[in-house]
Each structure stands twice: as structure tokens, then as C-alpha cells.
Write a protein that holds these residues in place. Structure first.
Motif, PDB file in Angstrom:
ATOM      1  N   GLN A  25      -7.790   7.765   3.439  1.00  0.00           N
ATOM      2  CA  GLN A  25      -7.162   6.445   3.387  1.00  0.00           C
ATOM      3  C   GLN A  25      -7.800   5.533   2.341  1.00  0.00           C
ATOM      4  O   GLN A  25      -9.000   5.308   2.354  1.00  0.00           O
ATOM      5  N   VAL A  26      -6.962   5.042   1.439  1.00  0.00           N
ATOM      6  CA  VAL A  26      -7.385   4.045   0.453  1.00  0.00           C
ATOM      7  C   VAL A  26      -6.462   2.831   0.471  1.00  0.00           C
ATOM      8  O   VAL A  26      -6.830   1.767  -0.018  1.00  0.00           O
ATOM      9  N   ILE A  27      -5.282   2.996   1.043  1.00  0.00           N
ATOM     10  CA  ILE A  27      -4.314   1.896   1.141  1.00  0.00           C
ATOM     11  C   ILE A  27      -4.276   1.468   2.603  1.00  0.00           C
ATOM     12  O   ILE A  27      -3.969   2.285   3.482  1.00  0.00           O
ATOM     13  N   PRO A  28      -4.586   0.213   2.890  1.00  0.00           N
ATOM     14  CA  PRO A  28      -4.598  -0.235   4.287  1.00  0.00           C
ATOM     15  C   PRO A  28      -3.235  -0.027   4.954  1.00  0.00           C
ATOM     16  O   PRO A  28      -2.190  -0.257   4.340  1.00  0.00           O
ATOM     17  N   HIS A  29      -3.242   0.399   6.208  1.00  0.00           N
ATOM     18  CA  HIS A  29      -1.999   0.642   6.942  1.00  0.00           C
ATOM     19  C   HIS A  29      -1.125  -0.604   6.997  1.00  0.00           C
ATOM     20  O   HIS A  29       0.093  -0.515   6.935  1.00  0.00           O
ATOM     21  N   ARG A  30      -1.740  -1.779   7.097  1.00  0.00           N
ATOM     22  CA  ARG A  30      -0.953  -3.017   7.196  1.00  0.00           C
ATOM     23  C   ARG A  30      -0.082  -3.225   5.954  1.00  0.00           C
ATOM     24  O   ARG A  30       0.990  -3.796   6.035  1.00  0.00           O
ATOM     25  N   VAL A  31      -0.525  -2.715   4.807  1.00  0.00           N
ATOM     26  CA  VAL A  31       0.258  -2.837   3.575  1.00  0.00           C
ATOM     27  C   VAL A  31       1.526  -1.986   3.675  1.00  0.00           C
ATOM     28  O   VAL A  31       2.596  -2.391   3.222  1.00  0.00           O
ATOM     29  N   LEU A  32       1.409  -0.820   4.283  1.00  0.00           N
ATOM     30  CA  LEU A  32       2.542   0.094   4.394  1.00  0.00           C
ATOM     31  C   LEU A  32       3.456  -0.223   5.570  1.00  0.00           C
ATOM     32  O   LEU A  32       4.619   0.179   5.573  1.00  0.00           O
ATOM     33  N   GLU A  33       2.953  -0.948   6.548  1.00  0.00           N
ATOM     34  CA  GLU A  33       3.735  -1.240   7.744  1.00  0.00           C
ATOM     35  C   GLU A  33       4.548  -2.523   7.641  1.00  0.00           C
ATOM     36  O   GLU A  33       5.582  -2.638   8.281  1.00  0.00           O
ATOM     37  N   ARG A  34       4.114  -3.469   6.850  1.00  0.00           N
ATOM     38  CA  ARG A  34       4.861  -4.737   6.770  1.00  0.00           C
ATOM     39  C   ARG A  34       6.074  -4.573   5.847  1.00  0.00           C
ATOM     40  O   ARG A  34       6.072  -3.714   4.952  1.00  0.00           O
ATOM     41  N   PRO A  35       7.085  -5.389   6.052  1.00  0.00           N
ATOM     42  CA  PRO A  35       8.269  -5.305   5.189  1.00  0.00           C
ATOM     43  C   PRO A  35       7.901  -5.633   3.738  1.00  0.00           C
ATOM     44  O   PRO A  35       7.064  -6.507   3.488  1.00  0.00           O
ATOM     45  N   PRO A  36       8.512  -4.935   2.780  1.00  0.00           N
ATOM     46  CA  PRO A  36       8.217  -5.216   1.362  1.00  0.00           C
ATOM     47  C   PRO A  36       8.494  -6.677   1.017  1.00  0.00           C
ATOM     48  O   PRO A  36       9.490  -7.259   1.453  1.00  0.00           O
ATOM     49  N   SER A  37       7.597  -7.261   0.226  1.00  0.00           N
ATOM     50  CA  SER A  37       7.722  -8.663  -0.157  1.00  0.00           C
ATOM     51  C   SER A  37       6.993  -8.927  -1.460  1.00  0.00           C
ATOM     52  O   SER A  37       5.932  -8.366  -1.716  1.00  0.00           O
ATOM     53  N   ALA A  38       7.578  -9.806  -2.265  1.00  0.00           N
ATOM     54  CA  ALA A  38       6.888 -10.270  -3.470  1.00  0.00           C
ATOM     55  C   ALA A  38       5.855 -11.329  -3.100  1.00  0.00           C
ATOM     56  O   ALA A  38       5.039 -11.727  -3.923  1.00  0.00           O
ATOM     57  N   ALA A  83       6.709 -16.744  -1.220  1.00  0.00           N
ATOM     58  CA  ALA A  83       6.937 -17.809  -0.247  1.00  0.00           C
ATOM     59  C   ALA A  83       6.524 -17.296   1.125  1.00  0.00           C
ATOM     60  O   ALA A  83       6.537 -16.088   1.368  1.00  0.00           O
ATOM     61  N   PRO A  84       6.143 -18.205   2.040  1.00  0.00           N
ATOM     62  CA  PRO A  84       5.766 -17.756   3.386  1.00  0.00           C
ATOM     63  C   PRO A  84       6.910 -16.990   4.060  1.00  0.00           C
ATOM     64  O   PRO A  84       8.070 -17.397   3.966  1.00  0.00           O
ATOM     65  N   ASP A  85       6.568 -15.908   4.704  1.00  0.00           N
ATOM     66  CA  ASP A  85       7.518 -15.077   5.457  1.00  0.00           C
ATOM     67  C   ASP A  85       8.651 -14.515   4.604  1.00  0.00           C
ATOM     68  O   ASP A  85       9.681 -14.100   5.129  1.00  0.00           O
ATOM     69  N   GLN A  86       8.502 -14.487   3.305  1.00  0.00           N
ATOM     70  CA  GLN A  86       9.529 -13.929   2.418  1.00  0.00           C
ATOM     71  C   GLN A  86       9.526 -12.408   2.522  1.00  0.00           C
ATOM     72  O   GLN A  86       8.474 -11.790   2.635  1.00  0.00           O
ATOM     73  N   LYS A  87      10.717 -11.831   2.514  1.00  0.00           N
ATOM     74  CA  LYS A  87      10.866 -10.382   2.492  1.00  0.00           C
ATOM     75  C   LYS A  87      11.843 -10.035   1.372  1.00  0.00           C
ATOM     76  O   LYS A  87      12.747 -10.803   1.073  1.00  0.00           O
ATOM     77  N   ASP A  88      11.673  -8.882   0.766  1.00  0.00           N
ATOM     78  CA  ASP A  88      12.588  -8.454  -0.303  1.00  0.00           C
ATOM     79  C   ASP A  88      14.032  -8.445   0.179  1.00  0.00           C
ATOM     80  O   ASP A  88      14.953  -8.808  -0.550  1.00  0.00           O
ATOM     81  N   GLU A  89      14.255  -8.028   1.436  1.00  0.00           N
ATOM     82  CA  GLU A  89      15.609  -7.932   1.964  1.00  0.00           C
ATOM     83  C   GLU A  89      16.277  -9.290   2.152  1.00  0.00           C
ATOM     84  O   GLU A  89      17.467  -9.350   2.449  1.00  0.00           O
ATOM     85  N   ASP A  90      15.524 -10.388   1.954  1.00  0.00           N
ATOM     86  CA  ASP A  90      16.158 -11.707   1.981  1.00  0.00           C
ATOM     87  C   ASP A  90      17.118 -11.865   0.813  1.00  0.00           C
ATOM     88  O   ASP A  90      18.083 -12.624   0.896  1.00  0.00           O
TER      89      ASP A  90
END
Length: 140
Positions: free
Chosen positions: A39-52, A55-62
Motif C-alpha cells: 500500500q502506497v495510496i491511502p484507502h480513503r483516496v480510493l474510497e471517496r467519490p472522485p473530486s477536483a 469547493a466543499p463537498d464537490q464531486k465530479d458527478e456534480d
């Protein structure tokens, strides 16, 4: 990068962009594969929805179709050079296809400003696939 989702001091910074033309879902699969080696990439990075994360709570799917829908449309349009009509004929919703194609075409200027990358697959954004950045050209 295909649809212009790149930040000036993130994706656009640097001298080389090794995953510039890699679809988002493949990036996640590669990250999971890499973590399988240690493991080199934290699990939280892979588990959260993709986002740039602009903005707070922004998701790519917005503002983008979900990646399981977006990536195959991009593959058809960019890699396989399919027309809008051909992509729609495969069962994709016309409005979504037109929206994705418009994003790809509209963001040519960003791809030209981005750092170089190795071509990971054929048919991607190289000299032979440039779209005019001025004037109006139809996509059909």
C-alpha cells in the motif's frame, strides 16, 4: 483531461503527465493493483467519490456523467473515432453523448497547454486528433 477536468496547479503543473490519457476508472484499477503490491495510496483516496476538490463537498458527478458512463463514451469518440450517431446507436442517451462530445471538443485548448505524456493507447490526443480551438466546427 479529455473533458477539461484539469486544474492549473494540479494536473496542468509539472513537466510530464504520465496518466494524462488514462480513463478515470482505469486509474482507480491501476491504483488498486499498485496497492496490492504494497500500500502506497491511502484507502480513503480510493474510497471517496472522485473530486477536483475546488469547493466543499464537490464531486465530479456534480457536473460530469458518472465515470462508468463517461469512460465508454470517451473511448468510442476519442479512441475509436466514432461519430455521435454511431455512439447513440449503441444505446447511449443522445443528450449525454452530445454533452460529452461538446466537452471534449471545447477543451482542446487545455490539452494543448497540458504537460506532455506518453501515449498509453492508440487513437488518443496527438497531432492527428487535434480539434480547432477557434471557429465553429460540427461534430456530426
Amino acid at each position: 483531461m479529455s473533458v477539461g477536468y484539469a486544474t492549473l496547479y494540479g494536473d496542468m503543473a509539472g513537466g510530464f503527465a504520465p496518466i494524462k490519457d488514462v480513463p478515470k476508472l482505469l486509474v482507480y484499477r491501476l491504483a488498486e493493483w499498485r496497492n496490492g503490491q504494497g500500500q502506497v495510496i491511502p484507502h480513503r483516496v480510493l474510497e471517496r467519490p472522485p473530486s477536483a476538490e475546488l469547493a466543499p463537498d464537490q464531486k465530479d458527478e456534480d457536473s460530469l456523467p458518472p465515470y462508468p458512463l463517461l469512460d465508454p463514451i470517451l473511448e468510442q469518440y476519442v479512441e475509436l473515432d466514432r461519430s455521435i450517431a454511431e455512439i447513440i446507436a449503441q444505446g447511449y442517451e443522445e443528450a449525454t453523448v452530445r454533452r460529452v462530445v461538446a466537452m471534449v471538443d471545447r477543451n482542446e485548448y487545455k490539452r494543448r497547454q497540458a504537460p506532455p505524456a506518453c501515449a498509453s493507447r492508440a487513437g488518443l490526443f496527438g497531432r492527428d486528433r487535434r480539434y480547432p480551438i477557434t471557429g465553429k466546427v460540427g461534430s456530426d
